[in-house]
Design an enzyme around this catalytic site. Structure first.
Site, PDB file in Angstrom:
ATOM      1  N   ARG A  47       0.852  -1.188   0.000  1.00  0.00           N
ATOM      2  CA  ARG A  47       0.000   0.000   0.000  1.00  0.00           C
ATOM      3  C   ARG A  47       0.890   1.241   0.000  1.00  0.00           C
ATOM      4  O   ARG A  47       1.893   1.300   0.721  1.00  0.00           O
ATOM      5  CB  ARG A  47      -0.897   0.043   1.242  1.00  0.00           C
ATOM      6  CG  ARG A  47      -2.110  -0.873   1.189  1.00  0.00           C
ATOM      7  CD  ARG A  47      -3.141  -0.428   0.149  1.00  0.00           C
ATOM      8  NE  ARG A  47      -4.307  -1.272   0.142  1.00  0.00           N
ATOM      9  CZ  ARG A  47      -4.448  -2.375  -0.610  1.00  0.00           C
ATOM     10  NH1 ARG A  47      -3.472  -2.748  -1.425  1.00  0.00           N
ATOM     11  NH2 ARG A  47      -5.562  -3.084  -0.559  1.00  0.00           N
ATOM     12  N   GLU A  93      -3.743   7.147  -4.461  1.00  0.00           N
ATOM     13  CA  GLU A  93      -4.276   6.540  -5.686  1.00  0.00           C
ATOM     14  C   GLU A  93      -5.663   7.066  -6.021  1.00  0.00           C
ATOM     15  O   GLU A  93      -6.466   7.247  -5.100  1.00  0.00           O
ATOM     16  CB  GLU A  93      -4.371   5.010  -5.505  1.00  0.00           C
ATOM     17  CG  GLU A  93      -3.054   4.336  -5.626  1.00  0.00           C
ATOM     18  CD  GLU A  93      -3.151   2.817  -5.438  1.00  0.00           C
ATOM     19  OE1 GLU A  93      -4.217   2.231  -5.708  1.00  0.00           O
ATOM     20  OE2 GLU A  93      -2.138   2.247  -5.021  1.00  0.00           O
ATOM     21  N   HIS A 117      -1.301  -0.260  -9.832  1.00  0.00           N
ATOM     22  CA  HIS A 117      -1.897  -1.224  -8.877  1.00  0.00           C
ATOM     23  C   HIS A 117      -2.359  -2.497  -9.601  1.00  0.00           C
ATOM     24  O   HIS A 117      -3.549  -2.815  -9.636  1.00  0.00           O
ATOM     25  CB  HIS A 117      -3.074  -0.572  -8.130  1.00  0.00           C
ATOM     26  CG  HIS A 117      -3.411  -1.273  -6.834  1.00  0.00           C
ATOM     27  ND1 HIS A 117      -3.827  -0.630  -5.708  1.00  0.00           N
ATOM     28  CD2 HIS A 117      -3.395  -2.595  -6.495  1.00  0.00           C
ATOM     29  CE1 HIS A 117      -4.068  -1.492  -4.741  1.00  0.00           C
ATOM     30  NE2 HIS A 117      -3.805  -2.705  -5.197  1.00  0.00           N
TER      31      HIS A 117
HETATM   32  C1  8YV Z   1      -6.711  -5.951  -5.172  1.00  0.00           C
HETATM   33  C2  8YV Z   1      -5.035  -5.484  -3.347  1.00  0.00           C
HETATM   34  O1  8YV Z   1      -6.773  -5.971  -6.532  1.00  0.00           O
HETATM   35  O2  8YV Z   1      -6.242  -7.307  -2.448  1.00  0.00           O
HETATM   36  C3  8YV Z   1      -5.628  -6.286  -2.242  1.00  0.00           C
HETATM   37  O3  8YV Z   1      -5.444  -5.871  -1.091  1.00  0.00           O
HETATM   38  O4  8YV Z   1      -4.308  -4.626  -3.110  1.00  0.00           O
HETATM   39  C4  8YV Z   1      -5.310  -5.674  -4.778  1.00  0.00           C
HETATM   40  O5  8YV Z   1      -4.347  -6.484  -5.334  1.00  0.00           O
HETATM   41  C5  8YV Z   1      -7.667  -4.917  -4.661  1.00  0.00           C
HETATM   42  O6  8YV Z   1      -7.529  -4.713  -3.301  1.00  0.00           O
HETATM   43  C6  8YV Z   1      -9.085  -5.266  -4.971  1.00  0.00           C
HETATM   44  O7  8YV Z   1      -9.967  -4.676  -4.053  1.00  0.00           O
END
Ligand code: 8YV
Length: 328
Positions: free
Chosen positions: A243, A272, A290
Site C-alpha cells: 500500500r 491513488e 496497482h
Molecule cells: C486488489 C489489493 O486488486 O487485495 C488487495 O489488497 O491490493 C489488490 O491487489 C484490490 O484490493 C481489490 O480490491
C-alpha cells in the site's frame, strides 16, 4: 437475514462468471459501467444492502457506516487489504467483515519480482528508448544497470506474500533478510535461509533491495518515514506492492531525485489513483497502476472467495475469511 435472498450490493464490475453466480444465489445490484462509487452512492448502498461487496477503491469510513441500515450485516471485501474499511465502526455496529487472502499471494509476489528485476536492469527505460527510436545499436558502456544476483533483500512483512517473494528471490541468488512483528517459525527461516531483524532501522541501512509486503494499518502508516528512508544506502532499490501509505511518498520522491536512494518500483501510491508528477518525471523508477493481483485467474479466485464468504454467512455459518466478526 430478513428475506430468503439477501440483497447484495457490488460496488465495481467483477468477472462475468462471478456476477452470474451471484445473480443465481442472491438479490444482487451490480455496477455494470464500473464507475467508482461516490460517497453518496456508497451511503445509499449501505442503507439498502444486507451484504456489501466493496473493493479497494471504496472508502467505507465511519461516516458511511453511520448511514447503514440495521440490515447491513456483512461486508465481503473483494481483495485482501481492508485498510479502506473503518473496522472499528464496523465492529461497533456488529458488522462482519471478510476478505480474500491467499489467492493473490503468488500473483503479487510475481509482480514484486518483476519490479525487482525491472528497476536495477532498467527495463522500462530501455523499452522507452527503443520505442522512441533512439537506439543506435549495442555499445559496451551504454544502459548499464546493477546486478541482482548475490545482493541482499530486506522484506518488510513476512506474511504469505513476503514469504512467497522470499522463495522467488532466493532463486535469483538474493540473500533474504526480513523485519516482521514476530519472528517466523524456525522451519520457515531455515527453508528461506532468512535473517530476522528486530530493528527495521538496522536492516534498512544494510540492504540492497527493500520490499514492502506488510498490510497498511495505523501502525504501518509511513513506516518508511523520511528519517527511515534516509537510512537506505544510495544504491538501494525499494519495491512496494503493498500500500502506498506505508511509504512517505513525498520523502521518497525527494530522495530519488537527489540520488540518495537508487531506484524504486511502485505498484501502489499514497493517493491513488493520483501519482506524484515528480515521480513520473524520474528515470530510476518503474511505476505500475496497482496491478499486483491483476490476473484472470486471481480475480476469479477472489470472486469465488467472496461468494463462499457470503453464502456461508447467509446460511448461518462462520465465513472462512473473517477479518472481523464473532465465530458463531
Ligand atoms: C486488489 C489489493 O486488486 O487485495 C488487495 O489488497 O491490493 C489488490 O491487489 C484490490 O484490493 C481489490 O480490491
Amino acid at each position: 437475514m430478513p428475506r430468503s435472498k439477501p440483497t447484495v450490493v457490488v460496488t465495481r464490475k467483477l468477472p462475468d462468471a462471478i456476477e452470474t453466480r451471484m445473480m443465481e444465489l442472491f438479490d444482487v445490484k451490480l455496477n455494470l459501467d464500473d464507475h467508482p462509487m461516490s460517497s453518496g452512492e456508497l451511503a445509499e448502498a449501505v442503507k439498502t444492502a444486507d451484504v456489501l461487496v466493496p473493493t479497494v477503491t471504496d472508502k467505507i469510513d465511519g461516516r458511511i457506516l453511520a448511514q447503514s441500515g440495521e440490515n447491513l450485516r456483512l461486508i465481503a471485501n473483494y481483495g485482501a487489504g481492508v485498510d479502506h474499511i473503518d473496522l472499528a465502526s464496523a465492529r461497533q455496529r456488529g458488522i462482519t467483515v471478510t476478505n480474500t487472502p491467499d489467492v493473490l499471494t503468488e500473483d503479487t509476489a510475481d509482480m514484486t519480482m518483476a519490479l525487482m528485476l525491472a528497476v536495477p536492469r532498467r527495463l522500462a527505460e530501455g523499452e522507452r528508448m527503443l520505442r522512441s527510436s533512439d537506439w543506435a545499436g549495442w555499445a559496451p558502456t551504454w544502459m548499464l544497470g546493477n546486478r541482482i544476483y548475490g545482493k541482499r533483500l530486506g522484506i518488510i512483512g513476512m506474511g504469505r506474500i513476503g514469504q512467497a517473494v522470499a522463495r522467488r528471490a532466493k532463486g535469483f541468488g538474493l540473500s533474504i533478510h526480513y523485519h516482521n512483528r514476530r519472528q517466523v517459525p524456525e522451519s520457515v527461516e531455515n527453508e528461506l535461509e532468512a535473517t530476522y531483524w528486530e530493528s527495521l532501522d538496522q536492516m534498512l541501512a544494510r540492504m540492497d533491495f527493500v520490499s514492502v509486503n506488510c498490510p497498511h494499518t495505523p501502525a504501518t502508516y509511513h513506516l518508511l518515514s523520511a528519517r527511515r528512508l534516509k537510512l537506505l544506502q544510495p544504491h538501494a532499490t525499494i519495491i512496494n506492492t503493498a500500500r502506498g501509505e506505508i511509504i512517505d511518498e513525498n520523502a521518497l520522491t525527494r530522495l530519488l531525485q537527489s540520488g540518495e536512494i537508487g531506484g524504486a518500483g511502485l505498484d501502489v501510491f499514497e493517493h491513488e489513483p493520483a501519482v506524484n508528477p515528480k515521480l513520473l518525471a524520474l528515470d530510476n523508477v518503474v511505476l505500475l497502476p496497482h496491478m499486483g493481483s491483476a490476473t484472470h485467474e486471481g480475480r476469479l479466485d477472489m470472486g469465488e472467495k467472496v461468494l463462499i464468504n457470503i453464502k456461508t454467512f447467509v446460511d448461518g455459518h462462520a465465513p472462512p475469511d473473517r477479518v472481523l466478526g464473532d465465530v458463531f
